[in-house]
Scaffold this motif. Structure first.
Motif, PDB file in Angstrom:
ATOM      1  N   GLY A 196       0.808  -1.221   0.000  1.00 43.04           N
ATOM      2  CA  GLY A 196       0.000   0.000   0.000  1.00 43.04           C
ATOM      3  C   GLY A 196       0.839   1.269   0.000  1.00 43.04           C
ATOM      4  O   GLY A 196       0.298   2.365   0.037  1.00 43.04           O
ATOM      5  N   GLY A 197       2.179   1.131  -0.002  1.00 41.32           N
ATOM      6  CA  GLY A 197       3.062   2.291  -0.042  1.00 41.32           C
ATOM      7  C   GLY A 197       3.425   2.853   1.323  1.00 41.32           C
ATOM      8  O   GLY A 197       4.130   3.853   1.413  1.00 41.32           O
ATOM      9  N   GLN A 198       2.970   2.212   2.403  1.00 44.15           N
ATOM     10  CA  GLN A 198       3.312   2.679   3.740  1.00 44.15           C
ATOM     11  C   GLN A 198       4.709   2.200   4.107  1.00 44.15           C
ATOM     12  O   GLN A 198       5.088   1.062   3.808  1.00 44.15           O
ATOM     13  CB  GLN A 198       2.324   2.153   4.771  1.00 44.15           C
ATOM     14  N   GLU A 199       5.465   3.082   4.763  1.00 40.31           N
ATOM     15  CA  GLU A 199       6.793   2.715   5.243  1.00 40.31           C
ATOM     16  C   GLU A 199       6.808   2.758   6.764  1.00 40.31           C
ATOM     17  O   GLU A 199       6.307   3.697   7.377  1.00 40.31           O
ATOM     18  CB  GLU A 199       7.879   3.645   4.703  1.00 40.31           C
ATOM     19  N   PHE A 200       7.402   1.725   7.363  1.00 34.99           N
ATOM     20  CA  PHE A 200       7.543   1.599   8.805  1.00 34.99           C
ATOM     21  C   PHE A 200       9.031   1.623   9.113  1.00 34.99           C
ATOM     22  O   PHE A 200       9.811   0.913   8.464  1.00 34.99           O
ATOM     23  CB  PHE A 200       6.933   0.280   9.289  1.00 34.99           C
ATOM     24  N   GLN A 201       9.437   2.439  10.089  1.00 35.63           N
ATOM     25  CA  GLN A 201      10.845   2.538  10.461  1.00 35.63           C
ATOM     26  C   GLN A 201      10.996   2.293  11.955  1.00 35.63           C
ATOM     27  O   GLN A 201      10.263   2.871  12.763  1.00 35.63           O
ATOM     28  CB  GLN A 201      11.402   3.919  10.123  1.00 35.63           C
ATOM     29  N   TYR A 202      11.974   1.442  12.292  1.00 32.65           N
ATOM     30  CA  TYR A 202      12.207   1.075  13.689  1.00 32.65           C
ATOM     31  C   TYR A 202      13.696   0.982  13.973  1.00 32.65           C
ATOM     32  O   TYR A 202      14.472   0.503  13.141  1.00 32.65           O
ATOM     33  CB  TYR A 202      11.568  -0.282  13.993  1.00 32.65           C
ATOM     34  N   TRP A 203      14.079   1.411  15.184  1.00 33.41           N
ATOM     35  CA  TRP A 203      15.445   1.237  15.655  1.00 33.41           C
ATOM     36  C   TRP A 203      15.572  -0.121  16.337  1.00 33.41           C
ATOM     37  O   TRP A 203      14.691  -0.531  17.091  1.00 33.41           O
ATOM     38  CB  TRP A 203      15.820   2.309  16.673  1.00 33.41           C
ATOM     39  N   LEU A 204      16.700  -0.785  16.091  1.00 32.21           N
ATOM     40  CA  LEU A 204      17.040  -2.042  16.761  1.00 32.21           C
ATOM     41  C   LEU A 204      18.335  -1.825  17.540  1.00 32.21           C
ATOM     42  O   LEU A 204      19.370  -1.530  16.941  1.00 32.21           O
ATOM     43  CB  LEU A 204      17.255  -3.167  15.748  1.00 32.21           C
ATOM     44  N   THR A 205      18.275  -1.968  18.852  1.00 32.51           N
ATOM     45  CA  THR A 205      19.484  -1.857  19.667  1.00 32.51           C
ATOM     46  C   THR A 205      20.229  -3.193  19.648  1.00 32.51           C
ATOM     47  O   THR A 205      19.691  -4.219  19.223  1.00 32.51           O
ATOM     48  CB  THR A 205      19.132  -1.511  21.127  1.00 32.51           C
ATOM     49  N   ARG A 206      21.463  -3.199  20.144  1.00 29.77           N
ATOM     50  CA  ARG A 206      22.216  -4.459  20.252  1.00 29.77           C
ATOM     51  C   ARG A 206      21.446  -5.465  21.097  1.00 29.77           C
ATOM     52  O   ARG A 206      21.367  -6.635  20.767  1.00 29.77           O
ATOM     53  CB  ARG A 206      23.577  -4.225  20.903  1.00 29.77           C
ATOM     54  N   ARG A 207      20.900  -4.984  22.211  1.00 27.26           N
ATOM     55  CA  ARG A 207      20.141  -5.870  23.099  1.00 27.26           C
ATOM     56  C   ARG A 207      18.938  -6.465  22.379  1.00 27.26           C
ATOM     57  O   ARG A 207      18.675  -7.666  22.460  1.00 27.26           O
ATOM     58  CB  ARG A 207      19.683  -5.090  24.339  1.00 27.26           C
ATOM     59  N   PHE A 208      18.222  -5.637  21.645  1.00 22.21           N
ATOM     60  CA  PHE A 208      17.043  -6.113  20.934  1.00 22.21           C
ATOM     61  C   PHE A 208      17.437  -7.115  19.850  1.00 22.21           C
ATOM     62  O   PHE A 208      16.763  -8.134  19.664  1.00 22.21           O
ATOM     63  CB  PHE A 208      16.270  -4.936  20.316  1.00 22.21           C
ATOM     64  N   VAL A 209      18.530  -6.848  19.139  1.00 21.25           N
ATOM     65  CA  VAL A 209      18.989  -7.784  18.105  1.00 21.25           C
ATOM     66  C   VAL A 209      19.351  -9.127  18.733  1.00 21.25           C
ATOM     67  O   VAL A 209      19.044 -10.182  18.179  1.00 21.25           O
ATOM     68  CB  VAL A 209      20.167  -7.190  17.295  1.00 21.25           C
ATOM     69  N   GLY A 210      19.963  -9.117  19.919  1.00 23.78           N
ATOM     70  CA  GLY A 210      20.247 -10.361  20.618  1.00 23.78           C
ATOM     71  C   GLY A 210      18.976 -11.143  20.920  1.00 23.78           C
ATOM     72  O   GLY A 210      18.920 -12.363  20.764  1.00 23.78           O
ATOM     73  N   MET A 211      17.922 -10.432  21.337  1.00 18.87           N
ATOM     74  CA  MET A 211      16.635 -11.089  21.588  1.00 18.87           C
ATOM     75  C   MET A 211      16.035 -11.606  20.287  1.00 18.87           C
ATOM     76  O   MET A 211      15.430 -12.681  20.254  1.00 18.87           O
ATOM     77  CB  MET A 211      15.657 -10.120  22.263  1.00 18.87           C
ATOM     78  N   LEU A 212      16.212 -10.863  19.209  1.00 19.81           N
ATOM     79  CA  LEU A 212      15.686 -11.296  17.913  1.00 19.81           C
ATOM     80  C   LEU A 212      16.394 -12.562  17.434  1.00 19.81           C
ATOM     81  O   LEU A 212      15.763 -13.450  16.857  1.00 19.81           O
ATOM     82  CB  LEU A 212      15.806 -10.165  16.894  1.00 19.81           C
ATOM     83  N   TRP A 213      17.716 -12.685  17.696  1.00 21.53           N
ATOM     84  CA  TRP A 213      18.426 -13.929  17.352  1.00 21.53           C
ATOM     85  C   TRP A 213      17.801 -15.105  18.095  1.00 21.53           C
ATOM     86  O   TRP A 213      17.630 -16.192  17.535  1.00 21.53           O
ATOM     87  CB  TRP A 213      19.907 -13.856  17.720  1.00 21.53           C
ATOM     88  N   GLN A 214      17.502 -14.897  19.379  1.00 25.31           N
ATOM     89  CA  GLN A 214      16.871 -15.974  20.151  1.00 25.31           C
ATOM     90  C   GLN A 214      15.532 -16.366  19.539  1.00 25.31           C
ATOM     91  O   GLN A 214      15.225 -17.551  19.403  1.00 25.31           O
ATOM     92  CB  GLN A 214      16.645 -15.543  21.598  1.00 25.31           C
TER      93      GLN A 214
END
Length: 177
Positions: free
Chosen positions: A29-47
């Protein structure tokens, strides 16, 4: 993202000034979403991705860890070969989060049998993301995270998302925050 607007493009890049990864996504639909990922959050995302890959593997080959590991590598290679990772990110026509990216703080994951996984990424305030991932999309996101953390020179444990992280109760899902 709304169900009628499917995922169109994803980009993950390192911002040296913020010392964070910037996740940018557009929908059809052409919408853009932007988010910051911290080191801590990226570690949780790996899990979370580790759980996702374990679940997909068990759906296909059962609990044989060697067979699952080989299968995972083959699927990952096929997924990244088929993705258009070299295409330039186009951006959207409407920025949903306003002027600045939102800081993600919470991850919720749960299987959507038979072949999808729901990844919910939530900021403290603002629009969250609901991504219904098949195994290919999970591997593409994992690859993009690997490349971005390499660019950031973040040596994160588990960045290969290969370790087994325990069982997931399919009815309850899994929450990291």
């Amino acid at each position: 993202m709304a169900q009628e607007n499917a995922l169109h493009q994803i980009n993950i890049s390192y911002d040296q000034v913020q010392d964070r990864l910037l996740l940018r996504m557009t929908n059809t639909g052409g919408q853009e979403f932007q988010y910051w990922l911290t080191r801590r959050f990226v570690g949780m995302l790996w899990q979370a991705l580790g759980h996702v890959f374990d679940w997909f593997g068990k759906q296909q080959v059962g609990s044989d860890s060697l067979l699952n590991s080989v299968r995972k590598e083959l699927v990952a290679q096929h997924a990244t070969d088929g993705a258009k990772l070299d295409d330039e990110y186009q951006g959207g026509t409407q920025l949903v989060s306003g002027m600045a990216p939102l800081l993600l703080t919470t991850i919720n994951i749960r299987p959507l049998p038979p072949s999808l996984y729901l990844l919910q990424l939530e900021p403290l305030d603002g629009q969250s993301i609901d991504l219904r991932m098949d195994e290919k999309l999970a591997h593409v996101i994992s690859h993009m995270l690997k490349e971005a953390t390499r660019s950031a020179e973040w040596a994160l444990p588990g960045a290969e998302a290969t370790q087994t992280l325990g069982e997931i109760n399919p009815s309850a899902g899994y929450r990291l925050h």
